[in-house]
Scaffold this motif. Structure first.
Motif, PDB file in Angstrom:
ATOM      1  N   TYR A   1       0.832  -1.207   0.000  1.00  0.00           N
ATOM      2  CA  TYR A   1       0.000   0.000   0.000  1.00  0.00           C
ATOM      3  C   TYR A   1       0.863   1.252   0.000  1.00  0.00           C
ATOM      4  CZ  TYR A   1      -3.395   3.531   1.336  1.00  0.00           C
ATOM      5  OH  TYR A   1      -4.178   4.669   1.363  1.00  0.00           O
ATOM      6  N   ASN A   2       1.939   1.232   0.749  1.00  0.00           N
ATOM      7  CA  ASN A   2       2.809   2.408   0.851  1.00  0.00           C
ATOM      8  C   ASN A   2       3.795   2.534  -0.303  1.00  0.00           C
ATOM      9  OD1 ASN A   2       1.964   3.703   3.367  1.00  0.00           O
ATOM     10  ND2 ASN A   2       2.638   1.812   4.352  1.00  0.00           N
ATOM     11  N   ALA A   3       3.946   1.469  -1.106  1.00  0.00           N
ATOM     12  CA  ALA A   3       4.790   1.506  -2.307  1.00  0.00           C
ATOM     13  C   ALA A   3       3.921   1.044  -3.475  1.00  0.00           C
ATOM     14  CB  ALA A   3       6.015   0.603  -2.140  1.00  0.00           C
ATOM     15  N   PRO A   4       3.095   1.926  -4.053  1.00  0.00           N
ATOM     16  CA  PRO A   4       2.032   1.499  -4.977  1.00  0.00           C
ATOM     17  C   PRO A   4       2.498   0.927  -6.305  1.00  0.00           C
ATOM     18  CG  PRO A   4       2.150   3.900  -4.833  1.00  0.00           C
ATOM     19  CD  PRO A   4       3.032   3.368  -3.758  1.00  0.00           C
ATOM     20  N   TYR A   5       3.791   1.010  -6.632  1.00  0.00           N
ATOM     21  CA  TYR A   5       4.287   0.399  -7.866  1.00  0.00           C
ATOM     22  C   TYR A   5       4.901  -0.981  -7.615  1.00  0.00           C
ATOM     23  CZ  TYR A   5       3.528   4.592 -10.622  1.00  0.00           C
ATOM     24  OH  TYR A   5       2.940   5.643 -11.281  1.00  0.00           O
ATOM     25  N   TYR A   6       5.005  -1.373  -6.350  1.00  0.00           N
ATOM     26  CA  TYR A   6       5.640  -2.646  -6.009  1.00  0.00           C
ATOM     27  C   TYR A   6       4.598  -3.752  -5.878  1.00  0.00           C
ATOM     28  CZ  TYR A   6       7.187  -6.409  -3.039  1.00  0.00           C
ATOM     29  OH  TYR A   6       7.400  -7.661  -2.535  1.00  0.00           O
TER      30      TYR A   6
ATOM     31  N   TYR B   1       5.814   3.160 -16.167  1.00  0.00           N
ATOM     32  CA  TYR B   1       5.452   1.842 -15.659  1.00  0.00           C
ATOM     33  C   TYR B   1       4.056   1.882 -15.046  1.00  0.00           C
ATOM     34  CZ  TYR B   1      10.358   0.787 -16.382  1.00  0.00           C
ATOM     35  OH  TYR B   1      11.583   0.607 -16.961  1.00  0.00           O
ATOM     36  N   MET B   2       3.425   0.732 -14.993  1.00  0.00           N
ATOM     37  CA  MET B   2       2.094   0.630 -14.395  1.00  0.00           C
ATOM     38  C   MET B   2       2.196   0.495 -12.883  1.00  0.00           C
ATOM     39  SD  MET B   2       0.328  -2.081 -17.064  1.00  0.00           S
ATOM     40  CE  MET B   2       1.819  -3.079 -17.298  1.00  0.00           C
ATOM     41  N   LYS B   3       1.204   1.031 -12.191  1.00  0.00           N
ATOM     42  CA  LYS B   3       1.094   0.755 -10.773  1.00  0.00           C
ATOM     43  C   LYS B   3       0.847  -0.743 -10.576  1.00  0.00           C
ATOM     44  CE  LYS B   3      -0.639   5.214  -9.096  1.00  0.00           C
ATOM     45  NZ  LYS B   3      -1.772   5.922  -8.453  1.00  0.00           N
TER      46      LYS B   3
ATOM     47  N   GLU C   1      -5.560   4.639 -14.709  1.00  0.00           N
ATOM     48  CA  GLU C   1      -5.364   4.706 -13.259  1.00  0.00           C
ATOM     49  C   GLU C   1      -6.141   5.909 -12.731  1.00  0.00           C
ATOM     50  OE1 GLU C   1      -1.054   2.399 -13.303  1.00  0.00           O
ATOM     51  OE2 GLU C   1      -1.073   4.591 -13.045  1.00  0.00           O
ATOM     52  N   GLU C   2      -7.129   5.623 -11.907  1.00  0.00           N
ATOM     53  CA  GLU C   2      -8.080   6.632 -11.455  1.00  0.00           C
ATOM     54  C   GLU C   2      -8.061   6.727  -9.928  1.00  0.00           C
ATOM     55  OE1 GLU C   2      -9.519   8.335 -13.708  1.00  0.00           O
ATOM     56  OE2 GLU C   2      -9.751   7.072 -15.498  1.00  0.00           O
TER      57      GLU C   2
ATOM     58  N   ASN D   1      -8.773   7.176   4.754  1.00  0.00           N
ATOM     59  CA  ASN D   1      -7.888   8.161   4.114  1.00  0.00           C
ATOM     60  C   ASN D   1      -8.617   9.009   3.073  1.00  0.00           C
ATOM     61  OD1 ASN D   1      -5.802   7.227   5.705  1.00  0.00           O
ATOM     62  ND2 ASN D   1      -4.926   5.926   4.097  1.00  0.00           N
ATOM     63  N   ARG D   2      -9.952   8.863   2.999  1.00  0.00           N
ATOM     64  CA  ARG D   2     -10.813   9.736   2.193  1.00  0.00           C
ATOM     65  C   ARG D   2     -10.682   9.573   0.688  1.00  0.00           C
ATOM     66  NH1 ARG D   2     -14.823  11.386   4.959  1.00  0.00           N
ATOM     67  NH2 ARG D   2     -15.116  13.151   3.513  1.00  0.00           N
ATOM     68  N   VAL D   3      -9.779   8.730   0.229  1.00  0.00           N
ATOM     69  CA  VAL D   3      -9.603   8.519  -1.216  1.00  0.00           C
ATOM     70  C   VAL D   3      -9.024   7.132  -1.443  1.00  0.00           C
ATOM     71  CG1 VAL D   3      -7.268   9.507  -1.280  1.00  0.00           C
ATOM     72  CG2 VAL D   3      -8.677   9.521  -3.359  1.00  0.00           C
ATOM     73  N   GLN D   4      -9.405   6.509  -2.549  1.00  0.00           N
ATOM     74  CA  GLN D   4      -8.848   5.204  -2.916  1.00  0.00           C
ATOM     75  C   GLN D   4      -8.504   5.207  -4.392  1.00  0.00           C
ATOM     76  OE1 GLN D   4      -8.110   2.170  -1.081  1.00  0.00           O
ATOM     77  NE2 GLN D   4      -7.062   1.948  -3.048  1.00  0.00           N
ATOM     78  N   ASP D   5      -7.223   5.016  -4.694  1.00  0.00           N
ATOM     79  CA  ASP D   5      -6.802   4.859  -6.085  1.00  0.00           C
ATOM     80  C   ASP D   5      -7.274   3.507  -6.599  1.00  0.00           C
ATOM     81  OD1 ASP D   5      -5.518   7.288  -5.906  1.00  0.00           O
ATOM     82  OD2 ASP D   5      -3.535   6.416  -5.581  1.00  0.00           O
ATOM     83  N   PHE D   6      -7.623   3.451  -7.875  1.00  0.00           N
ATOM     84  CA  PHE D   6      -7.992   2.177  -8.482  1.00  0.00           C
ATOM     85  C   PHE D   6      -7.634   2.209  -9.959  1.00  0.00           C
ATOM     86  CE2 PHE D   6     -11.681   4.790  -9.355  1.00  0.00           C
ATOM     87  CZ  PHE D   6     -12.144   4.366 -10.600  1.00  0.00           C
ATOM     88  N   SER D   7      -7.555   1.032 -10.544  1.00  0.00           N
ATOM     89  CA  SER D   7      -7.250   0.892 -11.964  1.00  0.00           C
ATOM     90  C   SER D   7      -8.464   0.312 -12.666  1.00  0.00           C
ATOM     91  CB  SER D   7      -6.037  -0.013 -12.172  1.00  0.00           C
ATOM     92  OG  SER D   7      -4.908   0.517 -11.500  1.00  0.00           O
ATOM     93  N   LEU D   8      -8.819   0.912 -13.803  1.00  0.00           N
ATOM     94  CA  LEU D   8      -9.950   0.461 -14.605  1.00  0.00           C
ATOM     95  C   LEU D   8      -9.410  -0.153 -15.887  1.00  0.00           C
ATOM     96  CD1 LEU D   8     -13.022   0.359 -15.226  1.00  0.00           C
ATOM     97  CD2 LEU D   8     -12.766   2.643 -16.245  1.00  0.00           C
TER      98      LEU D   8
END
Length: 733
Positions: free
Chosen positions: A244-249, A376-378, A427-428, A537-544
């Motif tokens: 979670y703290n390293a979103p590309y790993y 690179y992609m998350k 990536e949204e 944390n009021r927001v969540q990243d996600f991939s579509l």
């Protein structure tokens, strides 16, 4: 409401093309600058603090572990009779000794990664050059093996060379001096570590831009009580926190080989002999990819013919009902490097050997995305792409044996290539209380697939000893729906109480990946992403991720009806039929010149200047519908420039080449292409990738050629007969 429209203009294609040209020089994988860019997206303070805590915990745990081992006469390290190495790694909350073991028993790659390699079916020349992956195992790989050629970095400076680590590493990066032992990413580098300080070392590496790590080991199943199986424990929580703290790993781990072990006497479903509910430790982390072993049959064109789970591969579910394992790789006999000598090889099987084929495949997909788009992609995108494109096995939907199916790197690469043409990868972010909606048009009479994938926070809940506790580990619960004319389509889900039953469709409230499929989709649909409760944390990243969609109204037909509208003293204006949302690649030259001059424009006319009287010129163009998808070139227009003072005569002297232009139809094609010229018994054809790799060669009879066995993409067809040599491009659906 956050609303996004499905529009993709010619100007945006032009920008993307310029981006590609600007990064073409960097085709050798990750640079220092790119690693720093990845690291800049990390929650660096949280990672640093967490690493400090892990170091302190490790020192205390080692002291307690050594004392407990001495008191209970436990061995710290042991080599079993079958050659496996095990090591006492931790003591559970209930006092149980937790041993790590490798997951190979005695794994050909079925992931289709070879189609991306140099001389592969897709002609992409992707071999992992310059890319780097971490491998944690029971020791480090043999650095001076001839297959590695100085591409191993000893991350621990340990002297304990391990055969299992060497085999796993070889499956990822072996150069292929022995052809059958070639690795998936044969030019990549591996940083090799032993497993003793895995969480600490991965946290440090991820903070510096590490994309992937391979873990072909886990907790030994016959030395823990039943409640451990399927339980979300602190080790799973720790790995989720790192990701979670390293979103590309992204962590890639083996499911284990405990299906037939009968170690869990109290599974969530069935009896101990059924093999369900035997996953342990970090294989229960939400954000990782967990790999099952499979036996499968793949034809020479990369199509899955049949597959079944390997007899040893560990089954899910997780106690909270999550879909684990996530995906399957080859579990058959895999020839790979061995540490006996720097020229030795060995064959082994197990989820240990299925996992590196998936890890290497994911590395190539990262390399391909960077090559095409400069980034690179998350990890959530990469994981989602793998699960979205996996080959389904048996009943439709996922299962608790092989997750979403067999890894299909070829399908995943094609989605990357056709991005914003027939696929969408974005990536949204979803803010608390908001809704994300996206209107799309189906490609037509094909399966529309829509997926969301996200890296979830670590759960505050961990199981400390309760058997089969069903508390969901999911923190931020996102939901995807597809709506058309008042009808709502729901994602796949599994029921752990009926673990052997086929997947159903409904509200999934446990998995950080959701996928909807609509066969034979037609018309316009609305994709809606929402969330339950309050987002932490009021927001969540996600991939579509979408496939089977038409992202543009642009036509792949070659431009036609090319006319000269104006002629002046030293220039002409050419115009052709417009294609909506298109970018045009214009090529022109003096007829006897060898090389074309190329320009890109977004309008359907071109001013050709600085022409010389009585010189003969050629002109052709093609349509780009997305960054990577283009039509074939138009038939060349050849003319002699006379000048403006006799405009009518000039136009009358314009002429197309006397030779009948060669073309194929239908274009795009599905199963068969037809030639607009007659062929004889001596006529031969060749089909090549756009990079020049020959894919098929045979005689061309009846002016027809079968292309049903080709994957989706753009190809070059060459026809040869005595002194005749003609070529044309076509697109295969």
């Amino acid at each position: 409401m956050n609303t996004k429209k499905s529009t993709y203009s010619a100007s945006s294609i032009l920008i993307l093309l310029f981006l590609v040209f600007s990064v073409v020089a960097n085709l050798n994988g990750q640079t220092t600058q790119q690693r720093l860019k990845i690291a800049s997206n990390n929650k660096s303070v949280e990672l640093a603090n967490f690493k400090t805590n892990l170091v302190s915990e490790f020192a205390l745990e080692r002291t307690q572990l050594n004392a407990a081992a001495k008191l209970n006469n436990w061995k710290i390290k042991e080599t079993l009779a079958n050659g496996k190495k095990i090591e006492l790694q931790a003591i559970g909350e209930d006092g149980s000794p937790l041993y790590y073991e490798t997951y190979s028993d005695e794994a050909g790659f079925v992931s289709r990664a070879s189609t991306l390699n140099t001389n592969g079916l897709l002609g992409l020349h992707l071999d992992g050059d310059g890319m780097q992956v971490g491998v944690w195992d029971s020791g480090v790989a043999l650095e001076n093996h001839v297959e590695f050629a100085s591409r191993i970095i000893n991350g621990d400076n340990t002297t304990e060379i391990d055969p299992h680590a060497t085999r796993v590493t070889g499956s990822i990066i072996s150069a292929g001096l022995k052809k059958d032992a070639k690795g998936v990413a044969s030019m990549a580098k591996v940083v090799s570590h032993d497993w003793t300080r895995d969480k600490i070392e991965v946290t440090g590496a991820a903070s510096k831009g590490l994309l992937l790590s391979n873990h072909s080991y886990g907790i030994k199943a016959d030395r823990v009580p039943d409640w451990y199986f399927g339980a979300y424990t602190k080790v799973a929580q720790d790995w989720d926190k790192i990701m979670y703290n390293a979103p590309y790993y992204l962590m890639v781990s083996a499911a284990g080989n405990a299906q037939k072990s009968r170690d869990n006497d109290s599974p969530t479903y069935g009896s101990t002999t059924d093999g369900f509910d035997v996953l342990l430790g970090f294989t229960l982390a939400k954000n990782a990819i967990v790999v099952a072993g499979a036996n499968s049959n793949i034809d020479r064109n990369g199509n899955l013919k049949n597959a079944e789970v390997s007899a040893y591969s560990s089954f899910g579910p997780v106690d909270d009902g999550r879909i684990k394992p996530d995906i399957a790789g080859n579990g058959g006999s895999v020839l790979s490097t061995d540490s006996f000598s720097n020229t030795s090889y060995n064959t082994s099987s197990g989820t240990s050997m299925a996992t590196p084929s998936v890890t290497g495949s994911l590395l190539l997909l990262q390399q391909y995305n960077e090559q095409l788009y400069g980034s690179y992609m998350k990890a959530a995108t990469l994981k989602g792409l793998a699960l979205h494109t996996a080959d389904d096995v048996d009943a439709p939907g996922p299962d608790y044996k092989m997750g979403w199916g067999i890894m299909n790197t070829m399908n995943a690469a094609q989605l990357i290539n056709t991005k914003e043409f027939t696929s969408h990868i974005a990536e949204e972010s979803l803010e608390n209380g908001e809704e994300f909606s996206f209107e799309i048009t189906a490609e037509g009479n094909k399966t529309l697939i829509a997926s969301i994938s996200w890296t979830d926070l670590e759960s505050s809940y961990i199981n400390n000893g309760e058997l089969n506790n069903t508390t969901a580990a999911l923190v931020n619960d996102l939901d995807i729906r597809i709506i058309q004319n008042g009808k709502t389509f729901l994602p796949w889900k599994l029921n752990p109480a009926q673990a052997s039953s086929a997947a159903t469709k409904g509200d999934n409230n446990v998995d950080p990946f959701e996928r909807i499929e609509i066969p034979n989709a037609n018309g316009t649909y609305t994709i809606v992403v929402t969330h339950k409760g309050e987002l932490v944390n009021r927001v969540q990243d996600f991939s579509l991720i979408l496939s089977g969609v038409r992202m543009t109204t642009c036509s792949l037909d070659a431009p036609d009806e090319i006319n000269i509208e104006e002629a002046e003293a030293s220039s002409v204006k050419l115009r052709w039929n417009a294609s909506e949302d298109a970018l045009y690649e214009v090529q022109y030259k003096e007829v006897h010149e060898q090389d074309w001059t190329t320009e890109y424009i977004s309008v359907n006319n071109f001013d050709w200047k600085n022409l010389i009287l009585d010189k003969t010129y050629s002109f052709r163009l093609r349509t780009f519908c997305s960054q990577n998808i283009a039509s074939e070139y138009s038939d060349p227009i050849t003319f002699t420039f006379i000048g403006a003072e006799t405009e009518v005569e000039t136009l009358q002297t314009l002429s197309v080449d006397s030779e009948i232009p060669f073309s194929v139809y239908p274009n795009p094609a599905v199963d068969e292409i037809h030639l607009n010229v007659e062929t004889s018994d001596t006529t031969m054809y060749r089909i090549l990738s756009t990079s020049g790799v020959e894919l098929k060669m045979d005689s061309a009879t009846n002016s027809k050629i079968n292309v049903s066995d080709l994957p989706t993409g753009l190809y070059v067809l060459q026809i040869q007969d005595f002194d005749v040599n003609k070529s044309a491009k076509f697109y295969k659906y």
